[in-house]
Design an enzyme around this catalytic site. Structure first.
Site, short mmCIF file in Angstrom:
data_model
loop_
_atom_site.label_atom_id
_atom_site.label_comp_id
_atom_site.label_asym_id
_atom_site.label_seq_id
_atom_site.Cartn_x
_atom_site.Cartn_y
_atom_site.Cartn_z
N GLU A 80 0.85 -1.19 0.00
CA GLU A 80 0.00 0.00 0.00
C GLU A 80 0.89 1.24 0.00
O GLU A 80 0.40 2.35 0.14
CB GLU A 80 -0.98 -0.01 1.18
CG GLU A 80 -0.33 -0.03 2.54
CD GLU A 80 -0.76 1.13 3.40
OE1 GLU A 80 -1.95 1.26 3.64
OE2 GLU A 80 0.12 1.91 3.81
N CYS A 112 -3.29 -4.42 4.07
CA CYS A 112 -2.22 -5.32 4.52
C CYS A 112 -2.27 -6.69 3.82
O CYS A 112 -1.52 -7.59 4.19
CB CYS A 112 -2.29 -5.52 6.03
SG CYS A 112 -2.09 -3.99 6.95
N HIS A 234 -2.18 -12.41 10.41
CA HIS A 234 -1.74 -11.02 10.23
C HIS A 234 -1.48 -10.39 11.60
O HIS A 234 -2.20 -10.66 12.56
CB HIS A 234 -2.80 -10.23 9.45
CG HIS A 234 -2.48 -8.78 9.37
ND1 HIS A 234 -1.27 -8.32 8.92
CD2 HIS A 234 -3.20 -7.67 9.70
CE1 HIS A 234 -1.26 -6.99 8.98
NE2 HIS A 234 -2.41 -6.58 9.45
#
Lengths: 348, 130
Positions: A80, A112, A234
């Site tokens: 990103e 993400c 994550h």
């Protein structure tokens, strides 16, 4: 059978401690450290960005894959924080590796989750027989607004994976994706810093999608939490991966090897992929790994890998991720950090 | 000011350390040449330089050209690569007091500079301690 034939990670040497950031904004460092389970985060130098870190991580992946870069048929960079608004990161990466011109290149962007998106597509193209080898990188030099909770976690790092059909380090047993439209984190065009929905980033966002993807892939593969040696979720902060692991029935010992966030921070598109590199570094042939990414917006990609015998030959052909995390660190004061991250307004 | 076309022409040497070698007198040229200045031979074969070497000498730049102001102070060294070619580049990720002549270094891909706020980003090689 398809799977990972090479992997590599890259972490800049600069770090800033939670205390150093909290001191500037008058925040209570111990409560941030306890609340987020974070101690410090990586910071890129002014000459490092998503492209440079992608090149270094991909070079390490090539060292482990032992292939000719000209045979790579796809190069994908998920981030990103692509350095250009218009001009691909992937072309620079492919050129730096010597993989051009017969190669398909694309940049992915999905908060993400962009790194695992590239992995999903590269692996799928190898499975389809369209390409011999596919390279996917997740990398970010993410920014949190000064004083925002994100500033304590937004970090820099990259992980690269090369997929192929022979000489596998890890077999790709299953893959699965779980998506909905959930506005928990965003950055509009021309805005410098992202905005987020505070606590909304938790239950209906991170937890819902990771649980959805983890249950979905285990159902598809006919596996349960105790079938896995390791699991990587994550890592936006230190707490969330353990909490979601507990909700799904995983134990702490399955999560810890790939849990880097307390010393690394959240490397966004690099986060769960870097956790996978650290896990592969210590895994043994036959062991099974589950990885579930999360990207705001929102969705999760999940993969099941089974480690092969070749891990023993490949593991030390490039630096281990924990060694990159623990060695040659350079601690920054907030002023230098602000300069490095271009948070200081200068005259033209 | 680096024009995009000049930057583009130099990509093979700046990204991948591509050089060439005279097939006649075996001298290596970096950046690559079209004609060997020694024997005027036009047959030069492409080669890739070593990515590791040692510091022959270095200095610390404290008053830099305008494109490098944000990076100052920084070290610049002459590096003898393991194949004998000597090249000049920044040496980064190292405290100045730890820099030593003879120190082993390796290549890393870095942003060299950027053309202001709207121009191209120029990438290439720097050295870091091995």
């Amino acid at each position: 059978m398809e799977g990972i034939i090479g992997y590599g990670a890259y972490i800049p040497r600069n770090r800033i401690k939670v205390e150093e950031i909290a001191k500037v904004w008058g925040a209570d460092a111990p409560s941030y450290k306890r609340g987020l389970m974070l101690e410090e985060k990586s910071v890129p130098s002014p000459d490092q960005d998503t492209i440079t870190m992608s090149v270094e991580a991909a070079k390490y992946a090539l060292k482990r894959a032992l292939i000719d870069p000209l045979e790579i048929g796809a190069v994908y960079v998920g981030s990103e924080s692509h350095p250009y608004a218009v001009k691909p990161s992937g072309t620079v990466l492919a050129e730096a590796l010597g993989a051009t011109p017969e190669v398909h290149t694309a940049d992915f962007e999905f908060a993400c989750k962009a790194g695992t998106e590239g992995m999903y597509v590269a692996l799928s193209l190898v499975k389809a027989g369209e390409i011999k080898y596919g390279l996917a990188v997740g990398a970010d030099t993410s920014q949190g607004a000064p004083g925002d909770a994100l500033e304590y976690s937004a970090a820099a790092g990259a992980a690269a994976f090369i997929f192929g059909r022979e000489n596998l380090i890890a077999k790709a047993v299953e893959s699965y994706s779980y998506m909905t439209d959930t506005p928990d984190f965003w950055r509009r065009e021309y805005q410098y810093y992202p905005q987020h929905g505070g606590r909304f980033t938790g239950d209906p966002s991170y937890f819902k999608h990771i649980i959805g993807a983890a249950k979905g892939i285990m159902n598809k593969a006919g596996m349960k939490p105790s079938d896995f040696n390791y699991v990587i979720f994550h890592q936006p902060n230190g707490k969330f991966p353990f909490r979601v692991g507990k909700m799904l029935g995983f134990e702490k010992r399955q999560i810890e090897p790939g849990w880097l966030v307390n010393k690394l921070g959240n490397t966004y598109s690099g986060s769960s992929p870097m956790g996978l590199t650290a896990t592969l570094d210590i895994s043994e042939p036959g062991e099974k790994i589950l990885i579930v990414s999360y990207g705001s917006g929102a969705g999760s990609d999940a993969f099941v890998f089974e480690v092969t015998k070749r891990i023993d030959e490949a593991r030390d052909l490039a630096p281990r991720t924990r060694d990159l995390l623990d060695n040659n660190k350079n601690y920054l004061e907030y002023g230098v950090y602000a300069k490095f991250r271009q948070k200081i307004r200068k005259a033209d | 000011m680096t024009t995009p076309s000049r930057y583009w022409r130099e990509i093979p040497q700046r990204y991948r350390l591509e050089a060439n070698k005279c097939k006649n007198c075996e001298i290596t040229f970096f950046p690559p040449r079209l004609i060997c200045p020694q024997c005027k031979n036009r047959e030069l074969e492409p080669i890739k330089l070593a990515e590791t070497g040692k510091i022959l000498t270095y200095t610390v730049i404290r008053v830099p050209p305008h494109q490098f102001v944000d990076q100052a102070p920084y070290a610049v060294g002459i590096i003898e690569l393991d194949d004998g070619v000597k090249i000049t580049a920044q040496v980064v990720d190292c405290d100045f007091e730890d820099l030593k002549i003879g120190q082993r270094v390796r290549i890393e891909f870095r942003k060299i500079f950027q053309e202001g706020e709207s121009g191209i980003l120029c990438y290439g090689y720097k050295f870091v301690p091995e």
